[in-house]
Design a protein around this motif. Structure first.
Motif, PDB file in Angstrom:
ATOM      1  N   GLU A 257      -6.198   2.872  -5.152  1.00 17.59           N
ATOM      2  CA  GLU A 257      -5.462   2.841  -6.574  1.00 17.59           C
ATOM      3  C   GLU A 257      -4.539   1.825  -7.034  1.00 17.59           C
ATOM      4  OE1 GLU A 257      -4.911   6.658  -7.142  1.00 17.59           O
ATOM      5  OE2 GLU A 257      -7.010   7.711  -7.317  1.00 17.59           O
ATOM      6  N   LYS A 258      -4.129   1.872  -5.690  1.00 16.83           N
ATOM      7  CA  LYS A 258      -2.022   0.976  -6.822  1.00 16.83           C
ATOM      8  C   LYS A 258      -2.590  -0.035  -5.424  1.00 16.83           C
ATOM      9  CE  LYS A 258       0.163   5.717  -8.434  1.00 16.83           C
ATOM     10  NZ  LYS A 258       0.890   6.510  -8.154  1.00 16.83           N
ATOM     11  N   THR A 259      -2.576   0.146  -4.443  1.00 15.81           N
ATOM     12  CA  THR A 259      -2.348  -1.094  -3.228  1.00 15.81           C
ATOM     13  C   THR A 259      -3.665  -2.298  -4.130  1.00 15.81           C
ATOM     14  OG1 THR A 259      -2.884   0.319  -1.719  1.00 15.81           O
ATOM     15  CG2 THR A 259      -3.177  -1.549  -1.345  1.00 15.81           C
TER      16      THR A 259
ATOM     17  N   TYR B 258      -7.139  10.146   0.700  1.00 18.13           N
ATOM     18  CA  TYR B 258      -6.799   8.898   1.009  1.00 18.13           C
ATOM     19  C   TYR B 258      -8.250   8.200   1.181  1.00 18.13           C
ATOM     20  CZ  TYR B 258      -4.576   4.186   2.784  1.00 18.13           C
ATOM     21  OH  TYR B 258      -3.897   2.803   2.649  1.00 18.13           O
TER      22      TYR B 258
ATOM     23  N   ASP C  44       0.644   4.818  -2.242  1.00 17.27           N
ATOM     24  CA  ASP C  44      -0.963   5.430  -1.757  1.00 17.27           C
ATOM     25  C   ASP C  44      -1.173   6.138  -1.071  1.00 17.27           C
ATOM     26  OD1 ASP C  44      -2.650   4.284  -4.235  1.00 17.27           O
ATOM     27  OD2 ASP C  44      -3.768   2.343  -3.365  1.00 17.27           O
TER      28      ASP C  44
ATOM     29  N   LYS D 126      -7.912   7.471  -2.546  1.00 16.92           N
ATOM     30  CA  LYS D 126      -6.787   6.801  -2.325  1.00 16.92           C
ATOM     31  C   LYS D 126      -6.470   5.288  -2.503  1.00 16.92           C
ATOM     32  CE  LYS D 126      -4.726  11.001  -4.593  1.00 16.92           C
ATOM     33  NZ  LYS D 126      -4.168  10.386  -6.332  1.00 16.92           N
ATOM     34  N   CYS D 127      -7.014   5.095  -1.119  1.00 19.15           N
ATOM     35  CA  CYS D 127      -6.480   3.883  -0.679  1.00 19.15           C
ATOM     36  C   CYS D 127      -6.210   2.794  -1.413  1.00 19.15           C
ATOM     37  CB  CYS D 127      -7.362   3.681   0.650  1.00 19.15           C
ATOM     38  SG  CYS D 127      -9.081   3.518   0.328  1.00 19.15           S
TER      39      CYS D 127
ATOM     40  N   SER E 222       0.652  -0.910  -0.153  1.00 18.82           N
ATOM     41  CA  SER E 222      -0.167   0.184  -0.429  1.00 18.82           C
ATOM     42  C   SER E 222       0.671   1.328   0.181  1.00 18.82           C
ATOM     43  CB  SER E 222      -1.246  -0.422   1.369  1.00 18.82           C
ATOM     44  OG  SER E 222      -0.112  -0.110   2.391  1.00 18.82           O
TER      45      SER E 222
ATOM     46  N   SER F 210      -0.804   9.751  -1.203  1.00 20.18           N
ATOM     47  CA  SER F 210      -1.821  10.863  -0.105  1.00 20.18           C
ATOM     48  C   SER F 210      -1.746  11.598   0.659  1.00 20.18           C
ATOM     49  CB  SER F 210      -3.012   9.951   0.397  1.00 20.18           C
ATOM     50  OG  SER F 210      -3.639   8.581  -0.312  1.00 20.18           O
TER      51      SER F 210
END
Length: 220
Positions: free
Chosen positions: A87-89, A81, A22, A84-85, A19, A26
């Motif tokens: 998006e890439k995690t 966050y 993200d 966004k939490c 994570s 953030s």
């Protein structure tokens, strides 16, 4: 032969999921809004681990001495966050197969994080099938943050698991300390944010190079 462990409890960030991007994105976005210096992704490896407020405080440096400013940046981080939490995690390689093998082998699975409880539950719920995880605790007001063992004790009570039958898995010195304070066995996740050196320095003697190593340690 009876299994040594009837429950595995995992840290979340840096153990089950990557994570970092993200969290970094953030926090940098929040810092920028207050015209504070931002940081490279790799720096965030050492800012995380003791909850979001501490993450923000670490990123702010000396500016965190201004309590009003810290509260404002912290609140802004949480709003960003929230968006966004996920998006890439993503889960680390092999983690889902490992969790499935543990569950198929009759082992209960818990997730214990210093991340805010709502975020922890949301991320686990989005990234893992519900049957793979029995219980998720993020940071709650009723428990002090890890490395206090209180939340782990409460989780083991819900899992009906004695501390002698639990393996706790994490990637940082905070996790080593948590396991030690609770009197449970520990396995380090070498692939996580902090790496083998920190785990060994903190006293970890069992360290997994990959998720499959955990499956072998628990089931074979």
């Amino acid at each position: 032969m009876e299994k040594k462990y009837t429950a595995c409890v995992f840290d979340l960030d840096g153990t089950l999921v990557n994570s970092l991007a993200d969290l970094a994105d953030s926090c940098n976005a929040a810092l920028s809004l207050f015209e504070l210096p931002t940081h490279r992704l790799e720096e965030y490896r050492y800012f995380v681990g003791r909850g979001i407020r501490n993450l923000v405080s670490n990123a702010m440096g000396e500016k965190a001495d201004d309590e009003k400013l810290l509260r404002s940046v912290y609140g802004t981080f949480n709003m960003i966050y929230e968006e966004k939490c996920l998006e890439k995690t993503r889960p680390y390689h092999g983690v889902e197969d490992m969790l499935r093998a543990l569950k198929d082998g009759g082992v209960k699975v818990g997730v214990l994080s210093n991340k805010a409880d709502g975020f922890a539950k949301r991320i686990v719920g989005a990234l893992f099938d519900s049957e793979l995880v029995d219980i998720v605790y993020g940071q709650k007001d009723e428990f002090p943050r890890k490395p206090s063992p209180e939340s782990l004790f409460a989780m083991l009570g819900e899992l009906d698991c004695d501390s002698s039958r639990c393996l706790y898995i994490g990637d940082s010195n905070v996790d080593v300390e948590t396991a030690s304070n609770a009197g449970v066995d520990f396995c380090g996740a070498e692939w996580g944010f902090r790496g083998r050196e920190e785990l060994e320095s903190a006293g970890a003697t069992l360290i997994a190079k990959n998720a499959e190593d955990i499956t072998k340690a628990v089931l074979f």
